[in-house]
Design an enzyme around this catalytic site. Structure first.
Site, PDB file in Angstrom:
ATOM      1  N   SER A 274       0.926  -1.259  -0.102  1.00  0.00           N
ATOM      2  CA  SER A 274      -0.293  -0.133  -0.155  1.00  0.00           C
ATOM      3  C   SER A 274       0.852   1.186  -0.543  1.00  0.00           C
ATOM      4  CB  SER A 274      -0.899  -0.203   1.278  1.00  0.00           C
ATOM      5  OG  SER A 274      -1.060   1.203   1.565  1.00  0.00           O
TER       6      SER A 274
ATOM      7  N   TYR B 202      -2.343  -1.822  10.373  1.00  0.00           N
ATOM      8  CA  TYR B 202      -2.029  -1.581   9.237  1.00  0.00           C
ATOM      9  C   TYR B 202      -0.805  -0.811   8.340  1.00  0.00           C
ATOM     10  CZ  TYR B 202      -3.750  -0.853   4.030  1.00  0.00           C
ATOM     11  OH  TYR B 202      -4.188  -1.718   2.587  1.00  0.00           O
TER      12      TYR B 202
HETATM   13  P1  NAD Z   1     -12.177  -5.774  -0.439  1.00  0.00           P
HETATM   14  O1  NAD Z   1     -11.835  -6.006   0.708  1.00  0.00           O
HETATM   15  O2  NAD Z   1     -12.431  -5.709  -1.323  1.00  0.00           O
HETATM   16  O3  NAD Z   1     -10.744  -7.347  -0.722  1.00  0.00           O
HETATM   17  C1  NAD Z   1     -10.486  -7.990   0.466  1.00  0.00           C
HETATM   18  C2  NAD Z   1     -10.146  -9.577   0.312  1.00  0.00           C
HETATM   19  O4  NAD Z   1      -9.905 -10.193   1.351  1.00  0.00           O
HETATM   20  C3  NAD Z   1     -11.688  -9.819   0.531  1.00  0.00           C
HETATM   21  O5  NAD Z   1     -11.424 -10.871  -0.893  1.00  0.00           O
HETATM   22  C4  NAD Z   1     -11.920 -10.814   1.617  1.00  0.00           C
HETATM   23  O6  NAD Z   1     -12.743 -11.968   1.147  1.00  0.00           O
HETATM   24  C5  NAD Z   1     -10.492 -11.066   2.000  1.00  0.00           C
HETATM   25  N1  NAD Z   1     -10.033 -11.119   3.031  1.00  0.00           N
HETATM   26  C6  NAD Z   1     -10.068 -10.539   3.932  1.00  0.00           C
HETATM   27  N2  NAD Z   1      -9.849 -11.343   5.027  1.00  0.00           N
HETATM   28  C7  NAD Z   1      -8.929 -12.526   4.898  1.00  0.00           C
HETATM   29  C8  NAD Z   1      -9.235 -13.568   5.859  1.00  0.00           C
HETATM   30  N3  NAD Z   1      -8.970 -14.152   6.568  1.00  0.00           N
HETATM   31  N4  NAD Z   1      -8.945 -14.565   5.113  1.00  0.00           N
HETATM   32  C9  NAD Z   1      -8.338 -14.709   3.668  1.00  0.00           C
HETATM   33  N5  NAD Z   1      -9.301 -14.300   3.099  1.00  0.00           N
HETATM   34  C10 NAD Z   1      -9.141 -12.576   3.777  1.00  0.00           C
HETATM   35  O7  NAD Z   1      -9.833  -4.937  -0.117  1.00  0.00           O
HETATM   36  P2  NAD Z   1      -9.254  -4.630  -1.233  1.00  0.00           P
HETATM   37  O8  NAD Z   1      -9.758  -2.821  -1.266  1.00  0.00           O
HETATM   38  O9  NAD Z   1      -9.027  -4.954  -2.867  1.00  0.00           O
HETATM   39  O10 NAD Z   1      -7.918  -4.852  -0.432  1.00  0.00           O
HETATM   40  C11 NAD Z   1      -7.264  -5.824  -1.139  1.00  0.00           C
HETATM   41  C12 NAD Z   1      -5.630  -5.765  -0.557  1.00  0.00           C
HETATM   42  O11 NAD Z   1      -4.923  -4.460  -1.208  1.00  0.00           O
HETATM   43  C13 NAD Z   1      -5.256  -5.885   1.162  1.00  0.00           C
HETATM   44  O12 NAD Z   1      -4.149  -5.776   1.332  1.00  0.00           O
HETATM   45  C14 NAD Z   1      -5.459  -4.343   1.269  1.00  0.00           C
HETATM   46  O13 NAD Z   1      -4.729  -3.372   2.446  1.00  0.00           O
HETATM   47  C15 NAD Z   1      -4.229  -3.714  -0.054  1.00  0.00           C
HETATM   48  N6  NAD Z   1      -4.640  -2.379  -0.444  1.00  0.00           N
HETATM   49  C16 NAD Z   1      -6.138  -1.633  -0.748  1.00  0.00           C
HETATM   50  C17 NAD Z   1      -6.139  -0.651  -1.375  1.00  0.00           C
HETATM   51  C18 NAD Z   1      -7.853   0.448  -1.557  1.00  0.00           C
HETATM   52  O14 NAD Z   1      -7.502   2.086  -1.531  1.00  0.00           O
HETATM   53  N7  NAD Z   1      -8.888  -0.287  -1.333  1.00  0.00           N
HETATM   54  C19 NAD Z   1      -5.305   0.530  -1.453  1.00  0.00           C
HETATM   55  C20 NAD Z   1      -3.772   0.098  -1.018  1.00  0.00           C
HETATM   56  C21 NAD Z   1      -3.502  -1.425  -0.121  1.00  0.00           C
END
Ligand code: NAD
Length: 265
Positions: free
Chosen positions: A147, A160
């Protein structure tokens, strides 16, 4: 015409039932990779996701419901994925992640433990279990979804930010330990992407400030992301495909931001 670049390869994307992971899984499938999905959600919707992906891209798909906070379930998923992949996974995308927002002194201890386990330790477990077969084949791609918070901090996101800085460190060590092999390990550092994880923060902001959802989105972006635009899962998928390509053979240990200018400030 160039063929699909990942034909014959197997990719495991953790947390791929939603958001960024799903976008990356689709991008990998479009290049011909068989996909192992993982993540939570409604069983019927996940089954549909699997079959839709298989039909749309003409690839094999499967799913494992491992909870990424549980090392024993991660080991079971890796064993199943290895069998599905004919001996191992070729592309590992460590993406599963959760968020919790609170000041340190109010931060629930169980949320801290869960974030460190899911956003950081899970990548250690998948990586340690994926590396032996990647080394045997002398090819592999490990992509850790960090991130902007892997590079800079924000208040109220201690767990985080700690986990994401940690995964950037893990990326560098993995890259060094594989430097003289055909395996690369890199991190992608997205800025704001409008996924369910961020929608929750938008909703909380709208409620706290008594503004509309659209205004809350603008507020969120304007604080951190100079472009004023969300990054998309499709754009992140395209970066992941580049990292899987031969052109990226010497991209090793990078923490590559795609963040609308967030960390340039
Ligand atoms: P999201 O909530 O849409 O997806 C998260 C995914 O992780 C889902 O498929 C969920 O079921 C799964 N998950 C959560 N807990 C779990 C567990 N204990 N075991 C197995 N699966 C689990 O979120 P996202 O925004 O797509 O995030 C995905 C990644 O990207 C994360 O690591 C997040 O930190 C990172 N990220 C997101 C953003 C953003 O702005 N959305 C920015 C930077 C980084």
């Amino acid at each position: 015409m160039q063929g699909k670049t990942l034909e014959g390869k197997t990719a495991l994307v953790t947390g791929s039932t939603s958001g960024i992971g799903l976008g990356i899984a689709h991008a990998l499938a479009a290049e011909g990779a068989s996909i192992v999905f993982n993540g939570f959600g409604d069983a019927q919707e996940i089954a549909k996701l699997q079959s839709d992906t298989a039909i749309q891209y003409g690839v094999k798909t499967t799913y494992h419901n491992a909870d990424m906070s549980k090392p024993s379930e991660i080991a079971a998923m890796m064993a199943m994925a290895a069998e599905f992949g004919g001996g191992g996974v070729d592309v590992l995308v460590n993406n599963a992640g959760i968020q919790h927002v609170a000041n340190i002194e109010d931060f629930p201890v169980d949320r801290w433990d869960a974030i460190i386990a899911i956003n950081l330790s899970s990548a250690f477990h998948t990586t340690r279990l994926a590396l032996p077969s990647m080394k045997q084949r002398n090819w592999g791609r490990i992509i850790n979804i960090a991130s902007a918070h892997g590079l800079v901090a924000s208040a109220q996101k201690s767990a985080y930010v700690a986990a994401k800085h940690g995964i950037v460190g893990l990326t560098k060590t993995t890259a060094l330990e594989t430097a003289q092999t055909g395996i690369t390990c890199n991190a992608i550092c997205p800025g704001w992407v409008l996924t369910p994880l961020v929608q929750k923060q938008v909703d909380a902001r709208a409620q706290k400030e008594g503004v509309s959802i659209e205004e809350a989105k603008k507020g969120l972006l304007s604080e951190k992301q100079p472009s004023g635009e969300f990054v998309t899962p499709e754009q992140l998928g395209a970066l992941a495909i580049f990292m899987c390509s031969a052109a990226a053979d010497q991209v090793r240990g990078a923490a590559w931001n795609m963040d609308g200018g967030w960390v340039a400030q």
